[in-house]
Design a protein around this motif. Structure first.
Motif, PDB file in Angstrom:
ATOM      1  N   MET A  88       0.824  -1.198   0.000  1.00  0.00           N
ATOM      2  CA  MET A  88       0.000   0.000   0.000  1.00  0.00           C
ATOM      3  C   MET A  88       0.860   1.251   0.000  1.00  0.00           C
ATOM      4  N   ALA A  89       1.974   1.231   0.773  1.00  0.00           N
ATOM      5  CA  ALA A  89       2.850   2.400   0.841  1.00  0.00           C
ATOM      6  C   ALA A  89       3.460   2.679  -0.521  1.00  0.00           C
ATOM      7  N   ASP A  90       3.934   1.611  -1.212  1.00  0.00           N
ATOM      8  CA  ASP A  90       4.520   1.801  -2.540  1.00  0.00           C
ATOM      9  C   ASP A  90       3.486   2.314  -3.528  1.00  0.00           C
ATOM     10  N   LYS A  91       2.253   1.833  -3.398  1.00  0.00           N
ATOM     11  CA  LYS A  91       1.193   2.285  -4.299  1.00  0.00           C
ATOM     12  C   LYS A  91       0.958   3.781  -4.120  1.00  0.00           C
ATOM     13  N   ASN A  92       0.949   4.239  -2.886  1.00  0.00           N
ATOM     14  CA  ASN A  92       0.762   5.668  -2.629  1.00  0.00           C
ATOM     15  C   ASN A  92       1.933   6.480  -3.163  1.00  0.00           C
ATOM     16  N   ARG A  93       3.136   5.939  -3.029  1.00  0.00           N
ATOM     17  CA  ARG A  93       4.313   6.660  -3.521  1.00  0.00           C
ATOM     18  C   ARG A  93       4.327   6.712  -5.045  1.00  0.00           C
ATOM     19  N   ARG A  94       3.814   5.679  -5.686  1.00  0.00           N
ATOM     20  CA  ARG A  94       3.717   5.715  -7.147  1.00  0.00           C
ATOM     21  C   ARG A  94       2.716   6.766  -7.606  1.00  0.00           C
ATOM     22  N   LYS A  95       1.648   6.920  -6.843  1.00  0.00           N
ATOM     23  CA  LYS A  95       0.703   7.986  -7.143  1.00  0.00           C
ATOM     24  C   LYS A  95       1.365   9.352  -6.979  1.00  0.00           C
ATOM     25  N   GLU A  96       2.240   9.440  -5.986  1.00  0.00           N
ATOM     26  CA  GLU A  96       2.988  10.682  -5.775  1.00  0.00           C
ATOM     27  C   GLU A  96       3.884  10.977  -6.971  1.00  0.00           C
ATOM     28  N   VAL A  97       4.489   9.943  -7.549  1.00  0.00           N
ATOM     29  CA  VAL A  97       5.305  10.120  -8.750  1.00  0.00           C
ATOM     30  C   VAL A  97       4.464  10.700  -9.875  1.00  0.00           C
ATOM     31  N   GLU A  98       3.261  10.149 -10.065  1.00  0.00           N
ATOM     32  CA  GLU A  98       2.384  10.649 -11.122  1.00  0.00           C
ATOM     33  C   GLU A  98       2.011  12.106 -10.883  1.00  0.00           C
ATOM     34  N   GLY A  99       1.765  12.453  -9.619  1.00  0.00           N
ATOM     35  CA  GLY A  99       1.442  13.839  -9.300  1.00  0.00           C
ATOM     36  C   GLY A  99       2.602  14.783  -9.608  1.00  0.00           C
ATOM     37  N   LEU A 100       3.812  14.358  -9.292  1.00  0.00           N
ATOM     38  CA  LEU A 100       4.989  15.181  -9.580  1.00  0.00           C
ATOM     39  C   LEU A 100       5.203  15.323 -11.084  1.00  0.00           C
ATOM     40  N   LEU A 101       4.935  14.265 -11.836  1.00  0.00           N
ATOM     41  CA  LEU A 101       5.066  14.343 -13.294  1.00  0.00           C
ATOM     42  C   LEU A 101       4.081  15.343 -13.886  1.00  0.00           C
ATOM     43  N   GLU A 102       2.888  15.404 -13.334  1.00  0.00           N
ATOM     44  CA  GLU A 102       1.914  16.392 -13.816  1.00  0.00           C
ATOM     45  C   GLU A 102       2.440  17.808 -13.628  1.00  0.00           C
ATOM     46  N   VAL A 103       3.117  18.037 -12.503  1.00  0.00           N
ATOM     47  CA  VAL A 103       3.717  19.357 -12.264  1.00  0.00           C
ATOM     48  C   VAL A 103       4.828  19.625 -13.275  1.00  0.00           C
ATOM     49  N   LEU A 104       5.683  18.629 -13.517  1.00  0.00           N
ATOM     50  CA  LEU A 104       6.806  18.798 -14.439  1.00  0.00           C
ATOM     51  C   LEU A 104       6.334  19.016 -15.872  1.00  0.00           C
ATOM     52  N   ARG A 105       5.180  18.459 -16.214  1.00  0.00           N
ATOM     53  CA  ARG A 105       4.673  18.551 -17.591  1.00  0.00           C
ATOM     54  C   ARG A 105       3.933  19.834 -17.883  1.00  0.00           C
ATOM     55  N   GLN A 106       3.662  20.633 -16.883  1.00  0.00           N
ATOM     56  CA  GLN A 106       2.890  21.856 -17.099  1.00  0.00           C
ATOM     57  C   GLN A 106       3.621  22.771 -18.076  1.00  0.00           C
ATOM     58  N   PRO A 107       2.944  23.197 -19.132  1.00  0.00           N
ATOM     59  CA  PRO A 107       3.596  24.039 -20.153  1.00  0.00           C
ATOM     60  C   PRO A 107       3.735  25.496 -19.680  1.00  0.00           C
ATOM     61  N   GLY A 108       4.644  26.208 -20.330  1.00  0.00           N
ATOM     62  CA  GLY A 108       4.725  27.642 -20.129  1.00  0.00           C
ATOM     63  C   GLY A 108       5.575  28.103 -18.975  1.00  0.00           C
ATOM     64  N   HIS A 109       6.265  27.186 -18.288  1.00  0.00           N
ATOM     65  CA  HIS A 109       7.147  27.625 -17.212  1.00  0.00           C
ATOM     66  C   HIS A 109       8.323  26.655 -17.090  1.00  0.00           C
ATOM     67  N   SER A 110       9.372  27.112 -16.454  1.00  0.00           N
ATOM     68  CA  SER A 110      10.544  26.257 -16.284  1.00  0.00           C
ATOM     69  C   SER A 110      10.245  25.146 -15.284  1.00  0.00           C
ATOM     70  N   VAL A 111      10.957  24.065 -15.424  1.00  0.00           N
ATOM     71  CA  VAL A 111      10.751  22.913 -14.552  1.00  0.00           C
ATOM     72  C   VAL A 111      11.179  23.271 -13.127  1.00  0.00           C
ATOM     73  N   PRO A 112      10.284  23.123 -12.130  1.00  0.00           N
ATOM     74  CA  PRO A 112      10.660  23.426 -10.737  1.00  0.00           C
ATOM     75  C   PRO A 112      11.634  22.384 -10.196  1.00  0.00           C
ATOM     76  N   VAL A 113      12.784  22.844  -9.740  1.00  0.00           N
ATOM     77  CA  VAL A 113      13.855  21.923  -9.359  1.00  0.00           C
ATOM     78  C   VAL A 113      13.492  21.101  -8.131  1.00  0.00           C
ATOM     79  N   GLN A 114      12.701  21.657  -7.212  1.00  0.00           N
ATOM     80  CA  GLN A 114      12.333  20.905  -6.011  1.00  0.00           C
ATOM     81  C   GLN A 114      11.491  19.688  -6.370  1.00  0.00           C
ATOM     82  N   GLU A 115      10.499  19.893  -7.230  1.00  0.00           N
ATOM     83  CA  GLU A 115       9.638  18.781  -7.654  1.00  0.00           C
ATOM     84  C   GLU A 115      10.415  17.774  -8.498  1.00  0.00           C
TER      85      GLU A 115
END
Length: 332
Positions: free
Chosen positions: A1-28
């Motif tokens: 269950m913990a790994d499943k939640n962390r994989r969802k977190e990966v998907e959430g971070l990818l959505e942030v990285l994919r956002q157009p029109g701005h530089s990639v946030p280094v923290q994410e």
């Protein structure tokens, strides 16, 4: 269950990285790369795209130790995606910093594999092993290469030699056990899980896997061994299934099924019925627990589970009632 939640977190971070029109946030980006490493994910396209294009940002933000981990991570992803120029530049950086390290040997081997230059690859392995016959990185790569060629017997032999030297490498013992199972060498696979249980005596998955293997060994012995030999195999399986049930507080479904099945096999052996009453009672309780679990979590499957358990002759009168209070599950 913990790994499943962390994989969802990966998907959430990818959505942030994919956002157009701005530089990639280094923290994410940093957190994304960390999670991919921790979860042993093979997300090469995204690692190459976002990691490879933002190395300068990462170099300014990360500690030196983590930066070298990221260089290695991006280099491997670049090899996967055939971004060879990026891969070569990073491998050269790493080789300069760590000229005689297992990290460098591994990356060089991966690069030669990606290039498809088998002659140079074999020569490279030969040179390294001449200087260090027990080089961990090269020995592991040789196993991977033989597996990729479908040469199961060679992979087993190489990995067997490896664990003779690196006896505490749990991942190697797991892989060797899997290879033995693939080759239907069940007793050798059982030995691997005996080693794993010594390394990790509280790992429930090892108990269940070892029990599964011993149950299978009992079946393979059925045609040409005495009843006491077969019974010994099934008793071993039964005891390890029971241990897994106890350790999981009744929540390991596979162990519950295994306890029912191994008890059923023992009850079918001639001359064993007098010894079976206690274990039969436990197996009946395991069957009740399965019925309860399915009635609570997936009620539509209860009839199928009941039919399956019936085949093991373990059902007692009144066991089909979901209101039965007997259960091996411990509620907290």
């Amino acid at each position: 269950m913990a790994d499943k939640n962390r994989r969802k977190e990966v998907e959430g971070l990818l959505e942030v990285l994919r956002q157009p029109g701005h530089s990639v946030p280094v923290q994410e980006l940093t957190e994304y790369l960390r999670l991919v490493r921790d979860l042993h994910m093979r997300d090469s396209e995204n690692v190459t795209t976002y990691g490879g294009q933002n190395l300068q940002k990462l170099a300014a933000a990360l500690t030196e130790e983590e930066l070298w981990l990221v260089y290695e991570q991006v280099a491997i992803a670049a090899l996967d995606t055939r971004a060879m120029e990026l891969a070569i530049s990073l491998i050269q950086k790493i080789r300069k910093k760590f000229p005689s390290s297992s990290r460098t040997y591994r990356l060089t081997s991966l690069y030669l594999e990606a290039c498809g230059d088998n002659a140079k690859l074999l020569e490279f392995h030969k040179q390294i092993l001449e200087d260090d016959e027990n080089n961990e990185a090269i020995l592991k790569r040789q196993v991977v290469l033989e597996k990729s060629k479908g040469n199961l017997s060679a992979a087993i032999e190489l990995l067997r030699r490896y664990v003779d030297v690196y006896m505490l490498d749990r991942e190697a013992w797991e892989e060797l056990g899997e290879l033995y199972l693939e080759a239907s060498l069940y007793q050798q696979a059982a030995h691997c899980y005996e080693e794993l249980l010594l390394h990790a005596p509280s790992n429930i998955a090892y108990y269940v896997q070892y029990a599964d293997i011993m149950y299978t060994v009992g079946g393979t012995h059925a045609a040409n061994h005495r009843a006491d030999v077969i019974a010994s195999d099934y008793r071993t399986a039964q005891s390890y299934y029971a241990a897994a049930v106890r350790m999981s507080e009744g929540h390991n479904t596979r162990a519950l099924y295994g306890l029912c099945a191994s008890t059923s096999q023992l009850s079918g052996l001639k001359g064993r019925n007098a010894q079976m009453q206690d274990s039969a009672n436990v197996a009946n309780l395991a069957a009740q627990t399965l019925i309860r679990r399915y009635s609570e979590e997936c009620d539509g499957l209860v009839p199928y589970v009941q039919d399956l358990i019936r085949t093991h002759n373990l059902m007692l009168k009144g066991m089909y009632s979901a209101n039965d209070n007997q259960s091996l599950i411990t509620h907290k």
